[in-house]
Scaffold this motif. Sequence first.
Motif, PDB file in Angstrom:
ATOM      1  N   ILE A 136      -8.031 -15.071  -5.098  1.00 33.78           N
ATOM      2  CA  ILE A 136      -7.527 -15.093  -6.479  1.00 33.78           C
ATOM      3  C   ILE A 136      -6.000 -15.192  -6.480  1.00 33.78           C
ATOM      4  O   ILE A 136      -5.411 -15.918  -7.299  1.00 33.78           O
ATOM      5  N   ASN A 184      -1.786 -19.214 -16.596  1.00 30.71           N
ATOM      6  CA  ASN A 184      -2.812 -18.396 -15.948  1.00 30.71           C
ATOM      7  C   ASN A 184      -3.788 -17.837 -16.987  1.00 30.71           C
ATOM      8  O   ASN A 184      -3.434 -17.650 -18.154  1.00 30.71           O
ATOM      9  N   LEU A 185      -5.004 -17.580 -16.525  1.00 29.87           N
ATOM     10  CA  LEU A 185      -5.999 -16.848 -17.312  1.00 29.87           C
ATOM     11  C   LEU A 185      -6.266 -17.491 -18.679  1.00 29.87           C
ATOM     12  O   LEU A 185      -6.348 -16.798 -19.689  1.00 29.87           O
ATOM     13  N   SER A 201     -11.573 -18.030 -15.127  1.00 29.16           N
ATOM     14  CA  SER A 201     -10.582 -17.039 -14.703  1.00 29.16           C
ATOM     15  C   SER A 201     -10.887 -15.658 -15.279  1.00 29.16           C
ATOM     16  O   SER A 201     -10.732 -14.642 -14.591  1.00 29.16           O
TER      17      SER A 201
END
Length: 234
Positions: free
Chosen positions: A99, A113-114, A119
Amino acid sequence: MGLGVRAAPFTYVAHALAVAAAVMVLVWNIQFRGGLAIEATNKNLIFNVHPVLMLIGFIIIGSEAIMVYKVFPTLNRNTAKLIHLILHAIALVLGAVGIYFAFKNHNESGIANLYSLHSWIGIGTITLYGIQWVFGFVSFFFPGAAPNTRKSLLPWHILFGLFIYILALANAELGFLEKLTFLESSGLDKYGTEAFLVNFTALVVVLFGASVVVAAISPIHLEEPQGYAPIPEN
């Protein structure tokens, strides 16, 4: 659980599929995606570490931890428990590192991100995996709960563990789909060799996971039904 099958054949199938899946993901990321790197100007090489570690390090090693009691049925219980614990710890660490490389690639490439379901589920899965490991360590290894408490906790430990494992498998499938969708939207041939390799790798992972789950819930030996008596030989 009344499946009427022994665990052993499914452990054999699972190991064969694990080798196939590991080889396929390595071929994909080394042969087709250019290789693996911790540091590189080509940030895609950094990302390639992610699927390799998540499949081989997290899912396959975690699967070995799940199957250890069925693969080595004559092993001393405490020894099997220790191997189970260590393999899960290795899987957890390698999963976390995998990760990290996804975040590293995104941060160095200017990618958010995310933002995806993959994710979100990934972070949730690794978190639950860590909680499960700590719970198992404290309850069954050290300091260890009372025997009656351990007996009552064990079915929940198994159930929750299989839930997390299936969640990891489902998220791996999401990961394959997401990556292949990005590649195809960037011009990869939808019917080319690489696209077929990724899809078949995902299919092998599904079959591998199914074999592991069946092995986990199947008995080592089949019990004869109550009232059964073998026909005496003359």
